[in-house]
Structures are given as structure tokens and as C-alpha cells.
Design a protein around this motif. Structure first.
Motif, PDB file in Angstrom:
ATOM      1  N   ALA A  78       0.589   8.211  -0.031  1.00 14.97           N
ATOM      2  CA  ALA A  78      -0.435   7.422  -0.334  1.00 14.97           C
ATOM      3  C   ALA A  78      -1.032   7.472  -1.727  1.00 14.97           C
ATOM      4  CB  ALA A  78      -1.607   7.998   0.778  1.00 14.97           C
ATOM      5  N   GLY A 119       0.527   5.046  -3.681  1.00 13.20           N
ATOM      6  CA  GLY A 119       0.128   3.447  -3.718  1.00 13.20           C
ATOM      7  C   GLY A 119      -0.830   2.906  -4.192  1.00 13.20           C
ATOM      8  N   ASP A 120      -1.096   1.496  -3.995  1.00 14.43           N
ATOM      9  CA  ASP A 120      -2.223   1.112  -4.513  1.00 14.43           C
ATOM     10  C   ASP A 120      -3.433   0.637  -3.996  1.00 14.43           C
ATOM     11  OD1 ASP A 120      -0.720   0.072  -6.733  1.00 14.43           O
ATOM     12  OD2 ASP A 120       0.081  -1.681  -5.644  1.00 14.43           O
ATOM     13  N   GLY A 121      -3.315   1.305  -2.488  1.00 14.43           N
ATOM     14  CA  GLY A 121      -4.567   1.151  -1.510  1.00 14.43           C
ATOM     15  C   GLY A 121      -5.348   2.567  -1.812  1.00 14.43           C
ATOM     16  N   PRO A 122      -6.334   2.454  -0.949  1.00 16.09           N
ATOM     17  CA  PRO A 122      -7.466   3.654  -1.004  1.00 16.09           C
ATOM     18  C   PRO A 122      -6.644   4.820  -0.276  1.00 16.09           C
ATOM     19  CG  PRO A 122      -7.848   2.352   1.167  1.00 16.09           C
ATOM     20  CD  PRO A 122      -6.607   1.709   0.175  1.00 16.09           C
ATOM     21  N   ALA A 169      -4.992   6.388   5.442  1.00 11.42           N
ATOM     22  CA  ALA A 169      -3.945   5.991   4.701  1.00 11.42           C
ATOM     23  C   ALA A 169      -2.726   6.874   4.951  1.00 11.42           C
ATOM     24  CB  ALA A 169      -4.180   5.778   3.399  1.00 11.42           C
TER      25      ALA A 169
END
Length: 470
Positions: free
Chosen positions: A86, A89-92, A97
Motif C-alpha cells: 500500500a 502505491g499511489d493511493g492513500p 488500503a
């Protein structure tokens, strides 16, 4: 005057303790971890993981402290890997997540389902304590592995195995316990090839810069591109030719010129003699002036000018080791603690293998040679082994040494990646037209051509230099 100058040039060096204390191990009388200690370790892991799922800064802080294998609970190790996924990755980065990453990896059920994950996420998530907890998780993991290593060593000690094999097993087992991130499987060739291509590309990008440890001899560096990790470099010469001096020259280049940590194991010289030779070579003060107490004001000035560089050099000198077993043990510690880049052993024929008995000295030197090469590969650094030659050169009209002149061994030549034979005409003929010159005869070069390199021998300064250098 000289005594006052010498006192003025001395520097205080702090003494390092031989033991670094820590917290109690929590091991019970039966060698196992108490249930209270085990629960404390698990709680530290949950607190750390909970903090990591809420802050990228925390992940960055602890990433180089712990690994997935350090967690006592395999489930916590899986959560740790999901956090890293996580984080990349680009997300929060949050519990949702991480839960999604676990589900995507097929590990959510493996850790006990959502309820088990929620238990981890409900732990103390304060970021200010994360680094301290990461260190505790790491320390607990090392203690557990050391306990397992102790059992392996205890079994080996009780066996009938040769003591040298037991020592080797003990050292490797302890090192593996403290540094478990080692390659245990044989990699496929495609992985090896990719690494070789990366190295070729890196060498090309350096635009002619040295890829190995520089020797400070221009022609030798041009021929070898420096001394490379895993290589066994053998320097052979008759007595009084300057082979120890050449070994010190390599160490000066490594430590003083290039600030790379290195170690010297000398069985022939004491530490004071090594120090005086280094100072003579660096400050260009005649060695006999130092020994006779006849240093001039200019000598003291040059010595004062060079002292900061010499005293600051990351050079470790050991004159107490007498066996290969001792040297290997010390080199492993130096590699682990000081990250040394070069080892010099002076000289092989004074070295004993250890406690194992051999039928002949010839067989023992062959075994020493083989293990010096293995040590170079294990530690991934160049090892320079200085060797005596037999009387063969004196018995020939042409006094130049040959590879078969290496004394007491048939394998030194075979094991060497680089074999340098040192020769000086003026050692045999005082009125030689080549007085002050020395030949570095590269008789074997596993990764390139052979050649004879002529350098200047400045015996009064206890050093060799390039012919073009003042």
C-alpha cells in the motif's frame, strides 16, 4: 625538541567497549521465551503495524529497521508486506488500503480474517513511539534466532566434527542469526546475467573511473582497473625485496588516498613498525632517521603536515593473529561492523591453519591458500596474500622470479586471481644500471592480460611509487 614534537603530535583515541549491553532477553530457564515476554513482543508488533498503516513517514522511518521475517507472528509478517504494498502505491495509506492489499494478495484469511486484522488496527498507533518499537521488534527477532543458533552450535560441539568445522559453523550460524537476509537459494542464470549487465552498464557510466580498490600505481590500475571484490591477489618475492612495503602501499592507497576501510594482518611486523613505515612513506622522512632519533626540523614539519590524514585513515592493524581461523573470525567482524574493502595478510608462510593437523607443511599452505580465496568470495572483498618465494631465483642466471617459485605451495598460483611477482635487479647486483627500479611482474591475471610494470623503489622512504612521480 624531538620528544616534545612527538608528544605534540599524539592524538587521544577513545577506547571502544568490547560488549554492548541490552535489555534482558526474556529467555526462561528452559531456553524458551516466557509467555509474558512473548505477549509483549506480539503487542509491540501490533502497535508498530497500526502506526505504519496511518503514516507514510512512519513507514519510511522503520523500513530499514525491520523486515517481514522479524515478526514473531507470521500473520503480522503478512500484514507488514501488505503495508509495504500500500505504501508503494499511489493511493492513500490507511487501514482500508492495507486490508485491500491483504485481500488482493490472498492473505486476509491467512491472518485470521477481518477480526484478526481489526485487532491489529486497534493497537496503539502513536507515531512517536514507532521507531522505538521497530527496534524492539528487531531485537526480539535477533534474540530468537540466536537462541536457535545456540541449539545448533550446542549440537555441533557435542558431535565428533573437527573443531575448525565447528568454529566455522558457529560463526556462520551467529552471523546468519544477526543478518538473515541472505540468498539461500541458487538463483537462475537469467537473474545472474541481469546483474552482470547492470555491472557492465555501471562501469561504462563511470567514464573511466576505477571500479575496484585503487592501487595508486597508474599502470597497474590501467591493467586491472583496481583490486576487485572476491579476488585473491598474491604478491610473491624473495626476502628483502619489499613485498611488505608493497602491501603497505596498497593499504595507503585504499585508506589514506581513498578513505576506504581496510585491515592488515601482519605476522612479521609489530604495530609500531607498521606505523613508522606508514609515516615514513607518507611524510617522506627517511625511516632510518626515525629509528636513529636524528629527525630534522624539516622532518618534523612534514610529519606534522601528514599526521591528520594518517591518523584519520580507516586502517585496522592486527599483529596478534597467528592462525587462519583467527583471521577469518576477525575479518567477518570487521566486514560486519566496519565494512572493510581490502584485507592484506603478511605473510602466508608464517601463518598456521588452526587446530587441524596436516601431514605436511605443503598440504597446510595449500589449505590456507584455498580458504583465503573462499574468504575473499564470502566477504566479497579483495584479499592480498603476501608470499615468500623459494631459492629458485638465486640458482638461475636470470634472477627474475617465476610462478613455480612460490614457496611451500602448489595452489597459491592456482587460487590467485592476480599474481604479482616482485623483482629488483639491484638486490642482486649493487652496481646495476637499473638501481632504484623494481618490476611488478603480473604473471597471472584471470580477468585480463599479463604485463611487467616498472616502478621506482624508494627504500629509504619505505615505499614504491610510479616512475614519473617525484
Amino acid at each position: 625538541m624531538g620528544l616534545r614534537r612527538a608528544q605534540a603530535l599524539r592524538t587521544e583515541r577513545g577506547k571502544q567497549g568490547a560488549f554492548v549491553g541490552g535489555e534482558a532477553s526474556g529467555l526462561g530457564p528452559d531456553g524458551g521465551t516466557s509467555s509474558r515476554q512473548a505477549e509483549a513482543e506480539l503487542q509491540d508488533e501490533r502497535d508498530l503495524l497500526s502506526a505504519m498503516t496511518r503514516s507514510r513517514a512512519v513507514v519510511a522511518d522503520v523500513l530499514n529497521i525491520v523486515s517481514a521475517g522479524d515478526f514473531r507472528s507470521p500473520a503480522h509478517g503478512l500484514v507488514f508486506l501488505a503495508v509495504l504494498e500500500a505504501y508503494a502505491g499511489d493511493g492513500p495509506l490507511d487501514p482500508a488500503a492495507v486490508s485491500a492489499a491483504l485481500a488482493g494478495r490472498g492473505d486476509l484469511e491467512a491472518i485470521g480474517g477481518g477480526a484478526a486484522f481489526d485487532k491489529v488496527m486497534s493497537a496503539d498507533a502513536r507515531a512517536g513511539r514507532a521507531v522505538k518499537r521497530a527496534h524492539r521488534v528487531r531485537q526480539a527477532a535477533v534474540r530468537r534466532r540466536l537462541a536457535e543458533a545456540a541449539a545448533v552450535i550446542d549440537h555441533a560441539v557435542a558431535s565428533d566434527a573437527p573443531i575448525d568445522d565447528v568454529i566455522d559453523l558457529a560463526e556462520n550460524t551467529v552471523l546468519s542469526a544477526t543478518d538473515p537476509d541472505q540468498v539461500l537459494e541458487v538463483p537462475p542464470f537469467c537473474d545472474v546475467l541481469e546483474g552482470a549487465l547492470d555491472e557492465i552498464e555501471a562501469i561504462g557510466s563511470r567514464a573511466g573511473l576505477m571500479s575496484g580498490v585503487p592501487t595508486d600505481f597508474a599502470d597497474l590500475d590501467a591493467l586491472t582497473n583496481g583490486l576487485h571484490p572476491g579476488q585473491l591477489i598474491v604478491i610473491g618475492a624473495r626476502p628483502a625485496m619489499g613485498k611488505s612495503t608493497l602491501g603497505l602501499d596498497l593499504l595507503r592507497s585504499c585508506t589514506i588516498r581513498n578513505a576506504m576501510p581496510a585491515a592488515l594482518f601482519t605476522l612479521e611486523m609489530g604495530r609500531n613498525e607498521v606505523s613508522m613505515r606508514l609515516l615514513s612513506a607518507e611524510a617522506r622522512i627517511a625511516l632510518h632517521h626515525m629509528r636513529s632519533g636524528s629527525m630534522t626540523e624539516d622532518d618534523w614539519t612534514r610529519l606534522a603536515r601528514r599526521m591528520p590524514d594518517v591518523t584519520g585513515a580507516p586502517l585496522y592493524v592486527d599483529d596478534s593473529a597467528r592462525t587462519l581461523t583467527e583471521i577469518r573470525s576477525k575479518c567477518r567482524r570487521l566486514k560486519q561492523k566496519r565494512d572493510i574493502k581490502l584485507i592484506v595478510v603478511d605473510y602466508v608462510q608464517l601463518l598456521d591453519y588452526g587446530l587441524r593437523q596436516f601431514a605436511s607443511r605443503y598440504e597446510e599452505i595449500n589449505e590456507i591458500s584455498r580458504h583465503l580465496k573462499l574468504m575473499a568470495k564470502e566477504l566479497d572483498i579483495p584479499v592480498v596474500a603476501i608470499s615468500q618465494l623459494n631459492r629458485g631465483p638465486e640458482q638461475r642466471t636470470d634472477k627474475r622470479p617465476q610462478t613455480y617459485d612460490l614457496r611451500d605451495s602448489g595452489t597459491l598460483e592456482d587460487d590467485a586471481d592476480l599474481l604479482i611477482l616482485l623483482h629488483r635487479d639491484d638486490a642482486y647486483e649493487k652496481e646495476s644500471l637499473r638501481a632504484g627500479e623494481a618490476d611488478l611482474i603480473v604473471a597471472k591475471h584471470r580477468n585480463g592480460p599479463t604485463a611487467t610494470i616498472t616502478v621506482a623503489f624508494q627504500g629509504h622512504y619505505s615505499r614504491f611509487v610510479d616512475m614519473t612521480r617525484d
